[in-house]
Scaffold this motif. Sequence first.
Motif, PDB file in Angstrom:
ATOM      1  N   MET A   1     142.986  85.392  -3.930  1.00 52.21           N
ATOM      2  CA  MET A   1     141.845  86.112  -4.523  1.00 52.21           C
ATOM      3  C   MET A   1     141.229  85.231  -5.599  1.00 52.21           C
ATOM      4  N   THR A   2     140.075  84.738  -5.399  1.00 48.38           N
ATOM      5  CA  THR A   2     139.453  83.818  -6.334  1.00 48.38           C
ATOM      6  C   THR A   2     138.971  84.558  -7.571  1.00 48.38           C
ATOM      7  N   GLY A   3     138.968  83.841  -8.695  1.00 47.42           N
ATOM      8  CA  GLY A   3     138.447  84.409  -9.927  1.00 47.42           C
ATOM      9  C   GLY A   3     139.403  85.359 -10.619  1.00 47.42           C
ATOM     10  N   THR A   4     140.668  85.441 -10.176  1.00 45.79           N
ATOM     11  CA  THR A   4     141.627  86.349 -10.800  1.00 45.79           C
ATOM     12  C   THR A   4     141.964  85.855 -12.190  1.00 45.79           C
ATOM     13  N   ARG A   5     141.917  86.777 -13.132  1.00 43.91           N
ATOM     14  CA  ARG A   5     142.299  86.462 -14.503  1.00 43.91           C
ATOM     15  C   ARG A   5     143.610  87.191 -14.788  1.00 43.91           C
ATOM     16  N   LEU A   6     144.699  86.473 -14.739  1.00 44.17           N
ATOM     17  CA  LEU A   6     146.017  87.059 -14.954  1.00 44.17           C
ATOM     18  C   LEU A   6     146.373  86.945 -16.432  1.00 44.17           C
ATOM     19  N   CYS A   7     146.653  88.084 -17.064  1.00 43.38           N
ATOM     20  CA  CYS A   7     146.948  88.086 -18.484  1.00 43.38           C
ATOM     21  C   CYS A   7     148.287  88.743 -18.765  1.00 43.38           C
ATOM     22  N   LEU A   8     148.945  88.239 -19.775  1.00 39.69           N
ATOM     23  CA  LEU A   8     150.210  88.785 -20.249  1.00 39.69           C
ATOM     24  C   LEU A   8     149.892  89.939 -21.194  1.00 39.69           C
ATOM     25  N   GLU A   9     150.402  91.127 -20.849  1.00 42.32           N
ATOM     26  CA  GLU A   9     150.057  92.336 -21.607  1.00 42.32           C
ATOM     27  C   GLU A   9     151.159  92.786 -22.547  1.00 42.32           C
ATOM     28  N   ALA A  10     152.412  92.721 -22.112  1.00 45.05           N
ATOM     29  CA  ALA A  10     153.545  93.140 -22.940  1.00 45.05           C
ATOM     30  C   ALA A  10     154.818  92.531 -22.376  1.00 45.05           C
ATOM     31  N   LEU A 135     146.944  90.734  -6.726  1.00 43.30           N
ATOM     32  CA  LEU A 135     146.656  91.875  -7.592  1.00 43.30           C
ATOM     33  C   LEU A 135     145.161  92.189  -7.589  1.00 43.30           C
ATOM     34  N   ALA A 136     144.828  93.444  -7.351  1.00 43.67           N
ATOM     35  CA  ALA A 136     143.427  93.878  -7.399  1.00 43.67           C
ATOM     36  C   ALA A 136     142.946  93.909  -8.847  1.00 43.67           C
ATOM     37  N   PRO A 137     141.643  93.843  -9.070  1.00 44.22           N
ATOM     38  CA  PRO A 137     141.126  93.923 -10.439  1.00 44.22           C
ATOM     39  C   PRO A 137     141.629  95.177 -11.156  1.00 44.22           C
ATOM     40  N   GLY A 138     142.160  94.972 -12.364  1.00 44.64           N
ATOM     41  CA  GLY A 138     142.682  96.072 -13.150  1.00 44.64           C
ATOM     42  C   GLY A 138     144.110  96.464 -12.823  1.00 44.64           C
ATOM     43  N   ALA A 139     144.686  95.908 -11.748  1.00 46.46           N
ATOM     44  CA  ALA A 139     146.050  96.260 -11.350  1.00 46.46           C
ATOM     45  C   ALA A 139     147.071  95.523 -12.220  1.00 46.46           C
ATOM     46  N   ARG A 140     148.272  96.109 -12.284  1.00 44.42           N
ATOM     47  CA  ARG A 140     149.333  95.548 -13.119  1.00 44.42           C
ATOM     48  C   ARG A 140     150.587  95.296 -12.293  1.00 44.42           C
ATOM     49  N   ARG A 166     154.990  92.030 -18.314  1.00 45.06           N
ATOM     50  CA  ARG A 166     153.938  92.836 -17.670  1.00 45.06           C
ATOM     51  C   ARG A 166     152.636  92.051 -17.656  1.00 45.06           C
ATOM     52  N   LEU A 167     152.056  91.944 -16.459  1.00 46.68           N
ATOM     53  CA  LEU A 167     150.820  91.205 -16.246  1.00 46.68           C
ATOM     54  C   LEU A 167     149.732  92.149 -15.776  1.00 46.68           C
ATOM     55  N   VAL A 168     148.499  91.802 -16.064  1.00 46.75           N
ATOM     56  CA  VAL A 168     147.351  92.577 -15.606  1.00 46.75           C
ATOM     57  C   VAL A 168     146.288  91.621 -15.091  1.00 46.75           C
ATOM     58  N   ASN A 169     145.632  92.008 -14.006  1.00 48.67           N
ATOM     59  CA  ASN A 169     144.483  91.257 -13.514  1.00 48.67           C
ATOM     60  C   ASN A 169     143.268  91.780 -14.280  1.00 48.67           C
ATOM     61  N   GLY A 170     143.064  91.212 -15.433  1.00 50.14           N
ATOM     62  CA  GLY A 170     142.000  91.675 -16.310  1.00 50.14           C
ATOM     63  C   GLY A 170     142.230  91.165 -17.719  1.00 50.14           C
ATOM     64  N   PRO A 171     141.477  91.684 -18.681  1.00 48.42           N
ATOM     65  CA  PRO A 171     141.603  91.202 -20.058  1.00 48.42           C
ATOM     66  C   PRO A 171     142.982  91.495 -20.634  1.00 48.42           C
ATOM     67  N   GLY A 172     143.442  90.617 -21.495  1.00 48.99           N
ATOM     68  CA  GLY A 172     144.712  90.789 -22.167  1.00 48.99           C
ATOM     69  C   GLY A 172     144.823  89.809 -23.317  1.00 48.99           C
ATOM     70  N   PRO A 173     145.837  89.973 -24.180  1.00 49.26           N
ATOM     71  CA  PRO A 173     145.942  89.118 -25.368  1.00 49.26           C
ATOM     72  C   PRO A 173     146.281  87.666 -25.069  1.00 49.26           C
ATOM     73  N   TRP A 174     146.995  87.405 -23.952  1.00 54.92           N
ATOM     74  CA  TRP A 174     147.361  86.034 -23.600  1.00 54.92           C
ATOM     75  C   TRP A 174     147.091  85.802 -22.126  1.00 54.92           C
ATOM     76  N   ARG A 175     146.287  84.815 -21.809  1.00 49.87           N
ATOM     77  CA  ARG A 175     146.027  84.469 -20.416  1.00 49.87           C
ATOM     78  C   ARG A 175     147.171  83.630 -19.873  1.00 49.87           C
ATOM     79  N   LEU A 176     147.611  83.937 -18.654  1.00 48.48           N
ATOM     80  CA  LEU A 176     148.725  83.231 -18.012  1.00 48.48           C
ATOM     81  C   LEU A 176     148.210  82.489 -16.791  1.00 48.48           C
ATOM     82  N   GLU A 236     147.732  81.016 -22.889  1.00 50.72           N
ATOM     83  CA  GLU A 236     146.655  80.714 -23.822  1.00 50.72           C
ATOM     84  C   GLU A 236     146.191  81.995 -24.513  1.00 50.72           C
ATOM     85  N   PRO A 237     146.094  81.992 -25.840  1.00 46.70           N
ATOM     86  CA  PRO A 237     145.667  83.215 -26.544  1.00 46.70           C
ATOM     87  C   PRO A 237     144.194  83.509 -26.319  1.00 46.70           C
ATOM     88  N   ALA A 238     143.882  84.796 -26.150  1.00 47.51           N
ATOM     89  CA  ALA A 238     142.487  85.217 -26.065  1.00 47.51           C
ATOM     90  C   ALA A 238     141.895  85.249 -27.471  1.00 47.51           C
TER      91      ALA A 238
END
Length: 265
Positions: A1-10, A135-140, A166-176, A236-238
């Motif tokens: 899935m192109t353009g996925t932004r995987l972020c570390l949430e907790a 992971l779909a957009p917004g999915a964890r 815990r990862l999310v395909n969307g905004p988060g405090p740290w990009r993975l 990387e920190p957001a």
Amino acid sequence: MTGTRLCLEATALAADPLGPPRFQDIATAAGGPLAGMARHVRRLGVPAEGVHMAAAPLTSTADLALAALRRLGPPPGGGETLVLLQSGYDQEHHTVPLPRVSQETEWEFTEEFGVSHATGPGGCAAVFALLARVLAPGARATVLIADHSEYGFAPALPSGVVVAVRLVNGPGPWRLTPGRGAAPSAASARRIDTGGPASGWAYALGLLSARDAASHGPLLMCDAAEPADGPWTLLEPAPGAGPLRTGPVRTGAEPVAPLPTGAER
């Protein structure tokens, strides 16, 4: 899935309440079960030198995984994917931890995967890369990184912890960002050399939970023993990121904080 932004949430960590595992080199055992294991390994054509076995019983991987999930808490907005990544078998040879973890967790998992015998940071990077694709957009998804096994190979012996990420395909405090080969040119990144799949995370969690974590820049997790084309994970920190929610848990007794086996450069 192109353009996925995987972020570390907790994140959360559970250490074995029995303390860090004590390992014994089976090749040096003078007698008893370990000497018998060494003879069996050699009959299989595998050198026994460097193979270590736990000298005392371990808490079950399932117990530690459930403890880490309780500390992590349920995801916002419904179910999530669960991945259990193990460095090897624990002492419960005839059981599989994943079904018990799924059944005894209070929230729903939409999909469940198990990965075993992952060594070093490569197993983590491969799982993260897979999740970034599916992971779909917004999915964890929560990845349970279990560096908790009754045997290991020197010098990267299991650290005896389970880390929940815990990862999310969307905004988060740290990009993975997982990868292999030449890492992104982040000159300011702090490098953490890892041994087992969870040992680097156990060390990184302490850095990520600091109040000024974001001001110190990215973290690059890799293995100094890997070749130049080896796997890595970049955090990387957001903008405006604060400390990541993390911490140890109680698992019936005060857990012994694991000694960091990763070394920051």
